[in-house]
Design an enzyme around this catalytic site. Structure first.
Site, short mmCIF file in Angstrom:
data_model
loop_
_atom_site.label_atom_id
_atom_site.label_comp_id
_atom_site.label_asym_id
_atom_site.label_seq_id
_atom_site.Cartn_x
_atom_site.Cartn_y
_atom_site.Cartn_z
N HIS A 118 0.62 -1.33 0.07
CA HIS A 118 0.21 -0.04 0.49
C HIS A 118 0.70 1.43 -0.33
O HIS A 118 0.30 2.51 0.55
CB HIS A 118 -1.13 0.13 1.16
CG HIS A 118 -2.32 -1.07 0.86
ND1 HIS A 118 -2.49 -1.30 1.96
CD2 HIS A 118 -2.05 -1.85 -0.44
CE1 HIS A 118 -3.62 -2.46 1.46
NE2 HIS A 118 -3.01 -2.50 0.35
N SER A 192 -3.48 -8.08 11.65
CA SER A 192 -4.52 -8.05 10.07
C SER A 192 -6.35 -8.67 9.95
O SER A 192 -6.33 -9.58 10.82
CB SER A 192 -4.55 -7.91 8.78
OG SER A 192 -5.23 -7.83 7.47
N1 APR Z 1 -1.79 -7.41 17.95
C1 APR Z 1 -2.55 -8.16 17.32
N2 APR Z 1 -2.93 -8.08 16.33
C2 APR Z 1 -3.44 -6.78 17.00
C3 APR Z 1 -2.86 -5.78 17.90
C4 APR Z 1 -1.76 -6.26 18.59
N3 APR Z 1 -0.92 -5.44 18.82
N4 APR Z 1 -3.61 -4.47 17.48
C5 APR Z 1 -4.47 -4.40 16.98
N5 APR Z 1 -4.99 -5.96 16.21
C6 APR Z 1 -6.07 -5.87 15.72
C7 APR Z 1 -7.03 -5.45 15.17
O1 APR Z 1 -7.80 -5.99 16.03
C8 APR Z 1 -7.68 -5.90 13.89
O2 APR Z 1 -7.59 -7.00 13.85
O3 APR Z 1 -5.26 -5.77 14.30
C9 APR Z 1 -5.57 -6.47 12.80
C10 APR Z 1 -5.83 -4.47 12.47
O4 APR Z 1 -6.79 -4.86 11.37
P1 APR Z 1 -7.12 -3.45 10.47
O5 APR Z 1 -7.66 -2.55 11.43
O6 APR Z 1 -8.61 -3.96 9.54
O7 APR Z 1 -5.94 -3.30 9.72
P2 APR Z 1 -5.35 -3.76 8.49
O8 APR Z 1 -6.03 -5.35 8.57
O9 APR Z 1 -3.77 -3.99 8.42
O10 APR Z 1 -5.90 -2.99 7.25
C11 APR Z 1 -5.97 -3.39 5.50
O11 APR Z 1 -7.37 -1.62 5.12
O12 APR Z 1 -7.69 0.75 5.69
C12 APR Z 1 -7.54 0.37 4.84
O13 APR Z 1 -5.22 0.61 3.51
C13 APR Z 1 -4.98 0.56 5.36
O14 APR Z 1 -3.89 -1.39 5.03
C14 APR Z 1 -4.65 -0.70 5.06
C15 APR Z 1 -5.71 -2.01 4.59
#
Ligand code: APR
Length: 250
Positions: A118, A192
């Protein structure tokens, strides 16, 4: 559950690590869909490529957020460093990240090991001629009052390489990510929700090829049912322990 993950991943030399915002929350950077997620406070529909191109006010706001970001001085945490150790011990085909925070780079992960699918907040390009001015140069120009600095080569619009909604993923990063998925013999998802495409297709492609997926995540993801091992927990604690076991440094 770490035992099960060690069993599944032991002896593998081409693990694909796929990371999301959850690997960086312990570095102080909020995720998007967790309980304190960014999309609980802002509307993702505001962060579109078309709006960035059409709206100088939005660009000025975006540069202000970038150069005044409190996350500028975030440091990689134990989970980032553990991923780098796993690469250096020869267990990975590579790491595909959805994050734009540059923390895998800051943890010393080799460029050939990392795909920033990204884009990254730390690189800037011109959307017209593709020129890539030094980040520091544009930061200087912004500091001296240019709130929406234009490309010095063609006067086009400058933008970090962060992929906005409605923007295509970078071609080279996409190709490298699919190459890694094709060669991988397992996939380790860290932090994620696996809810955004086409990024989430990368780990799922490894599963479709008949290889195991291990998920380390706080709470559910959209593809828990496809995981060989699910560890509901904190990346900064679990990933280093798992990596110690896989690299025999425990
Ligand atoms: N350890 C493990 N898991 C964690 C932690 C942690 N310390 N902190 C948060 N999480 C989990 C959250 O509970 C969530 O399920 O990580 C996950 C992050 O998910 P998202 O917030 O959806 O992030 P991501 O999957 O990276 O999103 C993908 O969405 O908005 C777009 O471009 C943006 O790259 C991003 C994409």
């Amino acid at each position: 559950m770490i035992e099960r993950a060690v069993e599944v991943l032991s002896g593998r030399k081409r693990i694909l690590v796929f990371t999301g915002a959850g690997i960086s929350t312990e570095s102080g950077i909020p995720d998007f869909r967790g309980p304190q997620g960014i999309w609980k406070r802002f509307d993702p529909a505001d962060y579109t490529y078309d709006r960035y191109i059409a709206d100088p006010g939005f660009r000025r706001e975006s540069w202000g957020k970038r150069f005044r970001s409190p996350y500028l001085d975030a440091f990689p945490n134990d989970a980032h460093h553990a991923v780098t150790r796993l690469w250096e011990s020869g267990h990975l085909i590579g790491c595909v990240t959805q994050n734009v925070d540059g923390l895998h780079v800051a943890s010393g992960l080799a460029p050939e090991a990392l795909v920033e699918l990204h884009g990254t907040a730390n690189r800037i390009h011109c959307i017209s001629c593709g020129d890539e001015p030094e980040f520091g140069e544009i930061e200087q120009r912004w500091e001296s009052g240019e709130e929406d600095p234009a490309c010095h080569r063609c006067n086009g619009i400058l933008k970090t390489t962060i992929v906005y909604f409605g923007e295509d993923l970078p071609m080279d990063a996409t190709r490298r990510a699919w190459d890694m998925a094709e060669q991988a013999d397992a996939v380790l998802v860290i932090g994620s929700s696996l809810s955004v495409y086409p990024a989430a297709f990368v780990p799922l492609d490894v599963v479709d090829r008949g290889h195991p997926m291990v998920i380390i995540n706080r709470g559910k993801t959209d593809h828990d049912f496809r995981a060989a091992v699910l560890i509901d927990g904190t990346a900064g604690e679990i990933v280093p322990t798992l990596v110690d076991r896989l690299t025999g440094s425990e």
